[in-house]
Design an enzyme around this catalytic site. Sequence first.
Site, short mmCIF file in Angstrom:
data_model
loop_
_atom_site.label_atom_id
_atom_site.label_comp_id
_atom_site.label_asym_id
_atom_site.label_seq_id
_atom_site.Cartn_x
_atom_site.Cartn_y
_atom_site.Cartn_z
N LYS A 152 0.83 -1.21 0.00
CA LYS A 152 0.00 0.00 0.00
C LYS A 152 0.87 1.26 0.00
O LYS A 152 0.54 2.25 -0.66
CB LYS A 152 -0.92 0.00 1.22
CG LYS A 152 -1.80 1.24 1.30
CD LYS A 152 -2.82 1.15 2.42
CE LYS A 152 -3.69 2.42 2.45
NZ LYS A 152 -4.79 2.32 3.42
N HIS A 201 -7.43 -30.89 -30.88
CA HIS A 201 -8.45 -29.93 -30.43
C HIS A 201 -9.23 -30.46 -29.22
O HIS A 201 -10.45 -30.38 -29.17
CB HIS A 201 -9.40 -29.58 -31.57
CG HIS A 201 -8.72 -28.80 -32.67
ND1 HIS A 201 -8.06 -27.60 -32.44
CD2 HIS A 201 -8.60 -29.06 -34.00
CE1 HIS A 201 -7.57 -27.16 -33.59
NE2 HIS A 201 -7.87 -28.03 -34.54
#
Length: 543
Positions: free
Chosen positions: A152, A295
């Site tokens: 922070k 696939h």
Amino acid sequence: MPAPNPDLPAFDTARLAPVRRALISVSDKSALIRQAQALHDRGVKLVSTGGTHRAIAAAGIPVKDVAELTKFPEMMDGRVKTLHPMVHGGLLGDRDLASHKDAMHEHGILSLDLLIVNLYPFEQAVAGGGSYEMCVENIDIGGPAMIRAAAKNHAHVAVCTDADDVDAVLADMDKNDGQTTGTLRQSLAAKTYARSAAYDAAISNWFASQITETPAYRAQGGSLKQELRYGENPHQTAAFYSDGSNRPGVSSAEQLQGKALSYNNINDTDAAYELVAEFGSVEAGDKPAVAIIKHANPCGLAVADDFITAYKNALACDPVSAFGGIVALNGNLDAKTAKEIVKVFTEVVIAPSADEDAIAVFRKKKNLRLLVAGALPDVTAPSLTQRNVAGGILVQDRDNGYVADADLKVVTKRAPTDAEMADLRMAWKVAKHVKSNAIIYVKDGATAGIGAGQMSRIDSARIAARKAEDAQAAAGWDTPKTQGCACASDAFFPFSDGMLAAASAGATAIIQPGGSIRDDEVIAAADEAGIAMVFTGMRHFRH
């Protein structure tokens, strides 16, 4: 998330912040002494905790115990040591605000310019099968509080959550006369909050696995494993993250050679390895199995007495689709099989291990990716799968459903022969890994035709039959392998037409979940056609 307001001042990434004092508290001490010495050599005063302090002091590097700052002893087996205003004030104090500086001066709070913390190894405790008490004890409290506080205040404080971060800080200091840039501090802050979120996600998901009710909140997190060139398509950005579960597979595997894996490679390789794991491990006494994926759908699978035969039989199912596919094995890859695999363009091969001679064969194909995973995943182990939808996340148990022989119910007048039953079991395992609607034909331990992803089950049956006819033409067989085959359907036949389409393709035995309101009609049609049919009582939809 709203877009940044262009009228508000942005963070000053060019702003430099001096590093005069560092607090170090790490569970992973592999780089500790080297990096502590490097900071000391740059004139940084060191403060540390517990075992970290003892290790630095034992190396002869000047270091203060955090208790000297807090004037409060570490207690409760280390649970309470840094949760103190002298620590958090030093991390959170805004050096630009007079009120903050006055408060720090009044209370004797020293500024902390660098925080080095890696969190207790909670994820490793869970992955290693730790007891409930052990996992709880490995939940870090002070660490997350400190790194979030430092992040922070990144305008003034640099925060490091792993050894690579510390090296980046040292390099930045060397370039900037002992100071860090706002660019680096901002980047480290972003990484810190992501690390904290992933850590809390691991904890919350573990707790969710210990209780029976559905959690009110779900979190997901991971650590970056690989930046990808793009996603499914070139216009999509993508990355690959590890979830920390250590499930054997594409995430845990070592890549021995080949180009970097793509998004589609990773997705298809995962599908291939999860499928081949259904057939056990050669090292555990199971027969060699080979799966070929394209696939995310199987285009061939076979079980045989050796891998080269299993590969050839799997390839024969659909040699056209196998081009550019993924090959997975359930045991050690040998050179003979490797020589056979390289005859067909293959994107990825994954196995638990590989012979040096096999590796040498692949080395001649520099783009072919070879992965060794060390082990096979446990297909019965419980875990979760997630899928994003608009505005939400779908979470479910992984499909680890297993049907034992005792659960199979023969519903027709004719029971399957032993050979048919063996092929039915195999077809059912494959069906679990084929996109719905799925129809799988199997003959003599090898897939003979696979119909995947159709809106109509009868269309899947017809496509699987056509694939078998194409394979016949390619191989020059007298008849398709579907003659006398076993057939699996991932869900029930709503009408008899799909079952009869399978019979027309040559199937003599069928395995399906059952449960349709027309089961009696389907069973009667099977009896009339002389088909043996088995119900599993379990569905395997896959979308």
